[in-house]
Design a protein around this motif. Structure first.
Motif, short mmCIF file in Angstrom:
data_model
loop_
_atom_site.label_atom_id
_atom_site.label_comp_id
_atom_site.label_asym_id
_atom_site.label_seq_id
_atom_site.Cartn_x
_atom_site.Cartn_y
_atom_site.Cartn_z
N ALA A 10 0.86 -1.19 0.00
CA ALA A 10 0.00 0.00 0.00
C ALA A 10 0.89 1.23 0.00
CB ALA A 10 -0.91 -0.02 1.22
N THR A 11 1.55 1.47 -1.13
CA THR A 11 2.48 2.58 -1.20
C THR A 11 1.77 3.92 -1.17
OG1 THR A 11 2.45 2.44 -3.61
CG2 THR A 11 4.19 1.25 -2.48
N GLY A 12 2.45 4.91 -0.64
CA GLY A 12 1.92 6.26 -0.64
C GLY A 12 1.40 6.72 0.70
N SER A 13 0.89 5.81 1.52
CA SER A 13 0.31 6.18 2.81
C SER A 13 1.29 5.88 3.93
CB SER A 13 -0.99 5.41 3.04
OG SER A 13 -1.47 5.65 4.36
N THR A 14 1.41 6.83 4.85
CA THR A 14 2.27 6.62 6.02
C THR A 14 1.47 6.14 7.23
OG1 THR A 14 2.02 8.90 6.80
CG2 THR A 14 3.82 8.46 5.26
N ALA A 15 0.18 5.91 7.03
CA ALA A 15 -0.70 5.56 8.15
C ALA A 15 -0.30 4.23 8.77
CB ALA A 15 -2.14 5.49 7.67
N LEU A 16 -0.31 4.20 10.10
CA LEU A 16 -0.14 2.95 10.85
C LEU A 16 -1.33 2.82 11.79
CD1 LEU A 16 3.69 3.04 11.70
CD2 LEU A 16 2.54 1.69 9.95
N ASP A 17 -2.53 2.86 11.20
CA ASP A 17 -3.75 2.84 12.00
C ASP A 17 -4.39 1.45 11.98
OD1 ASP A 17 -4.70 2.69 9.41
OD2 ASP A 17 -5.53 4.71 9.40
N GLY A 18 -5.52 1.35 12.67
CA GLY A 18 -6.20 0.07 12.77
C GLY A 18 -6.66 -0.48 11.44
N ARG A 19 -7.09 0.40 10.55
CA ARG A 19 -7.58 -0.05 9.25
C ARG A 19 -6.46 -0.71 8.46
NH1 ARG A 19 -10.67 4.29 5.70
NH2 ARG A 19 -12.00 4.13 7.55
N ARG A 20 -5.32 -0.05 8.43
CA ARG A 20 -4.20 -0.63 7.68
C ARG A 20 -3.71 -1.92 8.35
NH1 ARG A 20 0.81 2.33 4.76
NH2 ARG A 20 1.90 0.44 4.08
N ARG A 21 -3.66 -1.91 9.66
CA ARG A 21 -3.22 -3.11 10.38
C ARG A 21 -4.12 -4.30 10.03
NH1 ARG A 21 -0.77 -4.96 15.10
NH2 ARG A 21 -1.95 -6.57 16.18
N GLY A 22 -5.42 -4.06 10.06
CA GLY A 22 -6.36 -5.13 9.75
C GLY A 22 -6.18 -5.65 8.33
N ARG A 23 -5.98 -4.74 7.40
CA ARG A 23 -5.78 -5.15 6.00
C ARG A 23 -4.50 -5.96 5.84
NH1 ARG A 23 -5.65 -0.44 3.87
NH2 ARG A 23 -3.40 -0.27 3.64
N ASP A 24 -3.42 -5.49 6.48
CA ASP A 24 -2.15 -6.21 6.37
C ASP A 24 -2.24 -7.60 6.99
OD1 ASP A 24 -0.93 -4.12 5.04
OD2 ASP A 24 -0.03 -3.25 6.84
N LEU A 25 -2.91 -7.70 8.14
CA LEU A 25 -3.07 -9.01 8.78
C LEU A 25 -3.91 -9.94 7.93
CD1 LEU A 25 -3.58 -7.94 12.51
CD2 LEU A 25 -1.62 -9.17 11.57
N ASP A 26 -4.96 -9.41 7.34
CA ASP A 26 -5.81 -10.23 6.47
C ASP A 26 -5.04 -10.76 5.27
OD1 ASP A 26 -7.96 -9.87 8.14
OD2 ASP A 26 -8.88 -8.27 6.93
N GLU A 27 -4.20 -9.91 4.68
CA GLU A 27 -3.43 -10.34 3.52
C GLU A 27 -2.41 -11.40 3.90
OE1 GLU A 27 -1.76 -6.93 1.65
OE2 GLU A 27 -3.67 -6.27 0.81
N LEU A 28 -1.81 -11.25 5.08
CA LEU A 28 -0.86 -12.27 5.53
C LEU A 28 -1.57 -13.59 5.79
CD1 LEU A 28 1.41 -10.23 7.99
CD2 LEU A 28 2.13 -11.31 5.86
N ALA A 29 -2.72 -13.52 6.43
CA ALA A 29 -3.47 -14.74 6.74
C ALA A 29 -3.94 -15.45 5.47
CB ALA A 29 -4.67 -14.41 7.61
N ALA A 30 -4.23 -14.66 4.43
CA ALA A 30 -4.71 -15.24 3.18
C ALA A 30 -3.56 -15.79 2.33
CB ALA A 30 -5.46 -14.17 2.37
N GLY A 31 -2.32 -15.50 2.75
CA GLY A 31 -1.17 -15.99 1.99
C GLY A 31 -1.08 -15.39 0.61
N SER A 32 -1.34 -14.10 0.52
CA SER A 32 -1.40 -13.43 -0.78
C SER A 32 -0.02 -13.06 -1.30
CB SER A 32 -2.28 -12.17 -0.69
OG SER A 32 -1.79 -11.33 0.33
N GLY A 33 0.74 -14.06 -1.66
CA GLY A 33 2.04 -13.82 -2.26
C GLY A 33 3.19 -13.97 -1.28
N PRO A 34 4.38 -14.23 -1.78
CA PRO A 34 5.56 -14.43 -0.92
C PRO A 34 6.06 -13.13 -0.31
CG PRO A 34 6.21 -14.45 -3.21
CD PRO A 34 4.71 -14.38 -3.21
#
Length: 222
Positions: A4-28
Motif C-alpha cells: 500500500a504505497t503512498g500512505s504513512t498511516a499505521l492505524d487500525g484499518r491498515r493493520r487489519g488489512r495487512d493481517l488479512d493479507e498475511l493470513a490469506a497468503g497473498s504472495g511471498p
C-alpha cells in the motif's frame, strides 16, 4: 500481498488489512524484519524502498526497548578516531549530517559541549582537548555538514563560559573550549517516523505480533 504505497498511516484499518493479507497468503514475503527498534525500522525502510515485499513485526510496540532509552547523542564519530577507525568515524559524521539536514532536522539539534579552562586543566590537556575538538570539526567538514547546522569549534572567554554554564568554578577560569555534536530530541519519535516512511514504501508494520519457529524460509506469526 500488494504494497500500500503512498500512505504513512499505521492505524487500525491498515493493520487489519495487512493481517488479512498475511493470513490469506497473498504472495511471498521477501523480507521479514523481527523487532521494531531503530535498526528494525531502518532495515524495513531500506528493503521496502528497494521494492521488496517487507513485513516488520514487533511483539510489543515500536521503540519499546533500547531505542526508546538511548543516550540521545547523535555523535559524529570523534570517539572512533582515538582507536584509528577513521572510516567509521567519517561514516558517523556523514550519518549525523543526514539526520540533521534531511532525515529528521526537526528531531536532531546541535548540542554544545564545553570544557572549562581552569588551572587544574593544564596546558597539555587543554591542547589535547582542542586537538580532539578540531578533529571533530574536520569530520563535520568532510561530511559536508554546514556550520549553520553544527557550529564550528571555538574558544570563549570567562564571562561567556559562566553564562553558558552558571555552575562552573570561577577561580582561575580563563575561558572554555566549545564544540557541538548532535542531540536527538525524542528517540521514539525518530523510530516511528522511520517506520511510517517504510509503510509509505509499502512495508507492513505490525506491532503486538510475535515471530516464532523462525527458519531461513518461514516463520509463525501470532
Amino acid at each position: 500481498m500488494t504494497p500500500a504505497t503512498g500512505s504513512t498511516a499505521l492505524d487500525g484499518r491498515r493493520r487489519g488489512r495487512d493481517l488479512d493479507e498475511l493470513a490469506a497468503g497473498s504472495g511471498p514475503i521477501d523480507v521479514l524484519v523481527i523487532g521494531g527498534g531503530v535498526t528494525g525500522a531502518g532495515t524495513a525502510l531500506d528493503a521496502a524502498s528497494r521494492g521488496l515485499r517487507t513485513v516488520l513485526v514487533e511483539s510489543r510496540d515500536l521503540a519499546f526497548g533500547t531505542s526508546r532509552w538511548s543516550s540521545k547523542l547523535v555523535h559524529g564519530g570523534l570517539r572512533y578516531l582515538a582507536s584509528g577507525r577513521i572510516g567509521v568515524a567519517r561514516e558517523s559524521a556523514v550519518e549525523r549530517g543526514i539526520l540533521m539536514t534531511r532525515t529528521a532536522p526537526h528531531l536532531v539539534r546541535a548540542l554544545p559541549q564545553l570544557v572549562p579552562l581552569l588551572p587544574s586543566t593544564g596546558r597539555g590537556r587543554a591542547t589535547l582537548v582542542r586537538a580532539g575538538f578540531l578533529a571533530g570539526d574536520l569530520l563535520r567538514l568532510s561530511a559536508g555538514t554546514p556550520a549553520r547546522v553544527l557550529p564550528r569549534v571555538r574558544r570563549v572567554g570567562p564571562a561567556e563560559t559562566a553564562e553558558l554554564v552558571p555552575a562552573v568554578r570561577r577561580d582561575g577560569l580563563t575561558g572554555a573550549l566549545v564544540a557541538h555534536d548532535g542531540q536527538l530530541i525524542d528517540d521514539a519519535r525518530l523510530v516511528v517516523a522511520i517506520a511510517r516512511t517504510a509503510a509509505q514504501h509499502g512495508a507492513a508494520v505490525l506491532t503486538k505480533v510475535r515471530a516464532d519457529e523462525v527458519t531461513g524460509t518461514s516463520a509463525l506469526l501470532t
